[in-house]
Design a protein around this motif. Structure first.
Motif, PDB file in Angstrom:
ATOM      1  N   THR A 384       0.771  -1.303  -0.025  1.00  0.00           N
ATOM      2  CA  THR A 384       0.059  -0.021  -0.069  1.00  0.00           C
ATOM      3  C   THR A 384       1.043   1.365   0.056  1.00  0.00           C
ATOM      4  O   THR A 384       1.803   1.018   0.707  1.00  0.00           O
ATOM      5  N   LEU A 385       0.659   2.357  -0.705  1.00  0.00           N
ATOM      6  CA  LEU A 385       1.357   3.466  -1.101  1.00  0.00           C
ATOM      7  C   LEU A 385       0.297   4.595  -0.878  1.00  0.00           C
ATOM      8  O   LEU A 385      -0.714   4.390  -1.243  1.00  0.00           O
ATOM      9  N   LEU A 386       1.109   5.861  -0.494  1.00  0.00           N
ATOM     10  CA  LEU A 386       0.294   7.092  -0.580  1.00  0.00           C
ATOM     11  C   LEU A 386       1.200   8.008  -1.331  1.00  0.00           C
ATOM     12  O   LEU A 386       2.234   8.441  -0.676  1.00  0.00           O
ATOM     13  N   LEU A 387       0.899   8.095  -2.660  1.00  0.00           N
ATOM     14  CA  LEU A 387       1.689   8.823  -3.444  1.00  0.00           C
ATOM     15  C   LEU A 387       1.305  10.613  -3.531  1.00  0.00           C
ATOM     16  O   LEU A 387       0.254  10.626  -3.301  1.00  0.00           O
ATOM     17  N   ALA A 388       2.415  11.277  -3.874  1.00  0.00           N
ATOM     18  CA  ALA A 388       1.687  12.708  -4.093  1.00  0.00           C
ATOM     19  C   ALA A 388       2.474  13.157  -5.239  1.00  0.00           C
ATOM     20  O   ALA A 388       3.630  13.048  -5.624  1.00  0.00           O
ATOM     21  N   GLY A 389       1.653  13.973  -6.119  1.00  0.00           N
ATOM     22  CA  GLY A 389       1.950  14.224  -7.417  1.00  0.00           C
ATOM     23  C   GLY A 389       0.628  14.126  -8.320  1.00  0.00           C
ATOM     24  O   GLY A 389      -0.471  14.199  -7.997  1.00  0.00           O
ATOM     25  N   SER A 390       0.764  14.581  -9.562  1.00  0.00           N
ATOM     26  CA  SER A 390      -0.142  14.618 -10.650  1.00  0.00           C
ATOM     27  C   SER A 390      -0.653  13.457 -10.999  1.00  0.00           C
ATOM     28  O   SER A 390       0.260  12.286 -10.518  1.00  0.00           O
ATOM     29  N   ARG A 391      -1.675  13.403 -11.591  1.00  0.00           N
ATOM     30  CA  ARG A 391      -2.331  12.103 -11.921  1.00  0.00           C
ATOM     31  C   ARG A 391      -1.422  11.171 -12.624  1.00  0.00           C
ATOM     32  O   ARG A 391      -1.373   9.942 -12.541  1.00  0.00           O
ATOM     33  N   GLU A 392      -0.797  11.836 -13.842  1.00  0.00           N
ATOM     34  CA  GLU A 392       0.282  11.040 -14.648  1.00  0.00           C
ATOM     35  C   GLU A 392       1.463  10.577 -13.914  1.00  0.00           C
ATOM     36  O   GLU A 392       1.839   9.498 -13.938  1.00  0.00           O
ATOM     37  N   ALA A 393       1.985  11.548 -12.790  1.00  0.00           N
ATOM     38  CA  ALA A 393       3.038  11.185 -12.166  1.00  0.00           C
ATOM     39  C   ALA A 393       2.697   9.803 -11.003  1.00  0.00           C
ATOM     40  O   ALA A 393       3.488   8.870 -11.009  1.00  0.00           O
ATOM     41  N   ASN A 394       1.236   9.833 -10.523  1.00  0.00           N
ATOM     42  CA  ASN A 394       0.768   8.801  -9.753  1.00  0.00           C
ATOM     43  C   ASN A 394       0.934   7.501 -10.435  1.00  0.00           C
ATOM     44  O   ASN A 394       1.420   6.385 -10.056  1.00  0.00           O
ATOM     45  N   ARG A 395       0.495   7.722 -11.526  1.00  0.00           N
ATOM     46  CA  ARG A 395       0.254   6.240 -12.519  1.00  0.00           C
ATOM     47  C   ARG A 395       1.702   5.684 -12.944  1.00  0.00           C
ATOM     48  O   ARG A 395       1.864   4.415 -12.682  1.00  0.00           O
ATOM     49  N   LYS A 396       2.730   6.624 -13.295  1.00  0.00           N
ATOM     50  CA  LYS A 396       3.940   6.235 -13.517  1.00  0.00           C
ATOM     51  C   LYS A 396       4.643   5.761 -12.384  1.00  0.00           C
ATOM     52  O   LYS A 396       5.276   4.702 -12.547  1.00  0.00           O
ATOM     53  N   ARG A 397       4.774   6.335 -11.222  1.00  0.00           N
ATOM     54  CA  ARG A 397       5.172   5.707 -10.001  1.00  0.00           C
ATOM     55  C   ARG A 397       4.910   4.490  -9.644  1.00  0.00           C
ATOM     56  O   ARG A 397       5.513   3.477  -8.946  1.00  0.00           O
ATOM     57  N   THR A 398       3.462   4.144  -9.501  1.00  0.00           N
ATOM     58  CA  THR A 398       2.773   3.012  -9.319  1.00  0.00           C
ATOM     59  C   THR A 398       3.422   2.049 -10.168  1.00  0.00           C
ATOM     60  O   THR A 398       3.492   0.689  -9.492  1.00  0.00           O
ATOM     61  N   VAL A 399       3.391   2.144 -11.401  1.00  0.00           N
ATOM     62  CA  VAL A 399       4.069   1.143 -12.282  1.00  0.00           C
ATOM     63  C   VAL A 399       5.407   0.716 -11.612  1.00  0.00           C
ATOM     64  O   VAL A 399       5.965  -0.315 -11.813  1.00  0.00           O
ATOM     65  N   ASN A 400       6.216   1.798 -11.568  1.00  0.00           N
ATOM     66  CA  ASN A 400       7.669   1.648 -11.184  1.00  0.00           C
ATOM     67  C   ASN A 400       7.614   0.879  -9.709  1.00  0.00           C
ATOM     68  O   ASN A 400       8.396  -0.148  -9.578  1.00  0.00           O
ATOM     69  N   TYR A 401       6.951   0.871  -9.022  1.00  0.00           N
ATOM     70  CA  TYR A 401       6.942   0.588  -7.595  1.00  0.00           C
ATOM     71  C   TYR A 401       6.216  -1.131  -7.883  1.00  0.00           C
ATOM     72  O   TYR A 401       6.844  -1.983  -6.964  1.00  0.00           O
ATOM     73  N   GLY A 402       5.307  -1.023  -8.741  1.00  0.00           N
ATOM     74  CA  GLY A 402       4.925  -2.749  -8.871  1.00  0.00           C
ATOM     75  C   GLY A 402       6.381  -3.563  -9.525  1.00  0.00           C
ATOM     76  O   GLY A 402       6.527  -4.658  -9.201  1.00  0.00           O
ATOM     77  N   HIS A 403       7.070  -2.937 -10.673  1.00  0.00           N
ATOM     78  CA  HIS A 403       8.193  -3.538 -10.756  1.00  0.00           C
ATOM     79  C   HIS A 403       9.354  -3.845  -9.861  1.00  0.00           C
ATOM     80  O   HIS A 403       9.963  -4.810  -9.520  1.00  0.00           O
ATOM     81  N   TYR A 404       9.483  -2.794  -9.062  1.00  0.00           N
ATOM     82  CA  TYR A 404      10.356  -2.986  -7.860  1.00  0.00           C
ATOM     83  C   TYR A 404       9.850  -3.952  -6.492  1.00  0.00           C
ATOM     84  O   TYR A 404      10.810  -4.598  -6.362  1.00  0.00           O
ATOM     85  N   PHE A 405       8.663  -3.904  -6.300  1.00  0.00           N
ATOM     86  CA  PHE A 405       8.061  -4.951  -5.192  1.00  0.00           C
ATOM     87  C   PHE A 405       8.414  -6.191  -5.734  1.00  0.00           C
ATOM     88  O   PHE A 405       8.665  -7.198  -4.933  1.00  0.00           O
ATOM     89  N   LEU A 406       8.025  -6.484  -6.942  1.00  0.00           N
ATOM     90  CA  LEU A 406       8.031  -7.634  -7.606  1.00  0.00           C
ATOM     91  C   LEU A 406       9.413  -8.296  -7.789  1.00  0.00           C
ATOM     92  O   LEU A 406       9.839  -9.492  -7.484  1.00  0.00           O
TER      93      LEU A 406
END
Length: 412
Positions: A384-406
């Motif tokens: 679970t994350l609580l990100l701060a940023g624009s809509r597009e930045a949140n989407r991009k960072r979410t994908v990066n976190y997915g790569h990283y956690f996996l």
């Protein structure tokens, strides 16, 4: 030897093309042990080019020019340099013959201005152009060395590697090498990483440590200068070990790699397959993983489940989960990851659900993200994350976190 790279071309100043030549040359000069302290860009103007040369001659031993060697009137690099150095321009017969042969092979008429490309500075070492027409040049005068290279990278790069590199090497009296290694970290901010290794940065001499902020990640560049390549590698490894003792948990790869490249490599090594269920990321995870060569061996497919209807009726998220916990919940992320793995017959399922913005959803603030990872024989994990940023930045960072956690889960 200290070098300055001078790129010539108004199109660079106008932002019409990127100056990738300077990046290529800086990297290769470092391997020769040549320091690059300045990058200069000048338009197609002889007066401004001459002024840039005067400044460069005072602060640099080696001046490398790229661009302005072509047949048109605005290609004025060698004419301006010849005038500045008091040199004549003479025809290089080998280059002229090569240009004539090209026009004969392509059954085209050779215009008079194309001969201009075969003009070289009198007394210079001519650098053959095996991938174009205009040759390069290398000459020395007093304390300065001058190298002229064509602008198109497909001509400049092989010319430098085949002819420019050996010409410079012959001039070097101090045969040092500059070796660099980039360490990539994710999941830690630049300020926190720097704080954890602050004493190492303060005490640096050789090797040096330079923190660099990236797109949602942090990199450290370790650079060492030494007469021996083996000794330089040893010194870098020693520094790297000290860094890893402090922040190794966040490290994921070296140099030009990316999170998605490392994840794909790890999945291939382990013979695992993956499927994705994406809500807020809308297919971005699938787009990134399929951009990597060899993705077909590990990626079975995915479902963009943007609506509750698709989550419930295609991916079989329980109605009770949607009604009681909501789609932005750990429970929904868990079911999405488990169910997409089963539906698409994959050993791993990954899911993304959350609030990209700009408004709240289900009373959850913007930036709330749940990433589910279901693996065969392992309990399903939800990050679970609580990100701060624009809509597009949140989407991009979410994908990066997915790569990283996996990636981290697979390294356990």
């Amino acid at each position: 030897m200290n070098a300055e790279i001078i790129a010539v071309g108004s199109e660079l100043l106008l932002g019409q093309i990127a100056n990738t030549n300077a990046q290529f040359l800086s990297k290769n000069l470092a391997e020769l042990g040549v320091n690059v302290f300045y990058h200069t860009v000048v338009g197609d103007n002889p007066h401004r080019l001459k002024e840039a040369m005067k400044i460069a001659e005072e602060r640099s031993d080696l001046l490398i020019f790229t661009g302005g060697l072509g047949p048109t009137k605005d290609d004025l690099t060698k004419e301006t340099i010849a005038n500045h150095l008091g040199k004549e321009l003479v025809f290089d017969q080998k280059a002229l013959f090569s240009i004539q042969q090209y026009f004969e092979r392509t059954n085209r008429d050779m215009t008079e201005n194309n001969k201009k490309q075969a003009l070289v500075l009198e007394g210079s070492q001519v650098l053959a152009n095996d991938h174009g027409m205009a040759p390069g040049m290398f000459l020395s005068r007093n304390k300065n060395h001058y190298m002229l290279l064509p602008g198109p990278p497909k001509e400049m790069q092989p010319m430098f590697l085949l002819y420019g590199h050996p010409a410079l090497q012959a001039k070097l009296t101090n045969k040092e090498v500059i070796l660099s290694r980039v360490l990539r970290f994710f999941g830690i901010g630049e300020s926190l990483l720097e704080t954890k290794i602050e004493d190492l940065i303060d005490e640096q001499t050789n090797p040096t440590i330079a923190p660099l902020a990236g797109d949602g990640e942090v990199t450290l560049r370790i650079t060492c200068k030494h007469h021996s390549l083996t000794a330089a590698e040893t010194l870098i490894k020693e520094t790297e070990k000290k860094i890893f003792e402090r922040v190794g948990t966040y490290f994921y790869g070296y140099d030009d790699t990316t999170l998605v490249k490392e994840l794909t490599k790890k999945l291939q090594e382990k013979g695992l397959t993956i499927a994705a269920a994406e809500s807020l990321t809308g297919g971005m995870f699938q787009q990134e993983i399929t951009s990597i060569t060899g993705a077909g061996k590990i990626f079975h497919g995915g479902i963009v489940c943007y609506t509750n209807d698709v989550k419930q009726h295609i991916l079989h998220v329980k109605e009770s989960t949607i009604n009681q916990d909501g789609v932005v919940s750990e429970k929904c992320a868990k079911e999405l990851a488990e169910n997409v793995a089963k539906l698409l017959n994959s050993s791993i399922g990954i899911s993304f659900t959350g609030v990209a913005g700009p408004e709240e959803l289900e009373g959850k603030p913007v930036g709330t993200v749940h990433i589910g990872i279901a693996r065969e024989g392992k309990p399903t994990e939800v990050e679970t994350l609580l990100l701060a940023g624009s809509r597009e930045a949140n989407r991009k960072r979410t994908v990066n976190y997915g790569h990283y956690f996996l990636l981290k889960a697979l390294e356990e």
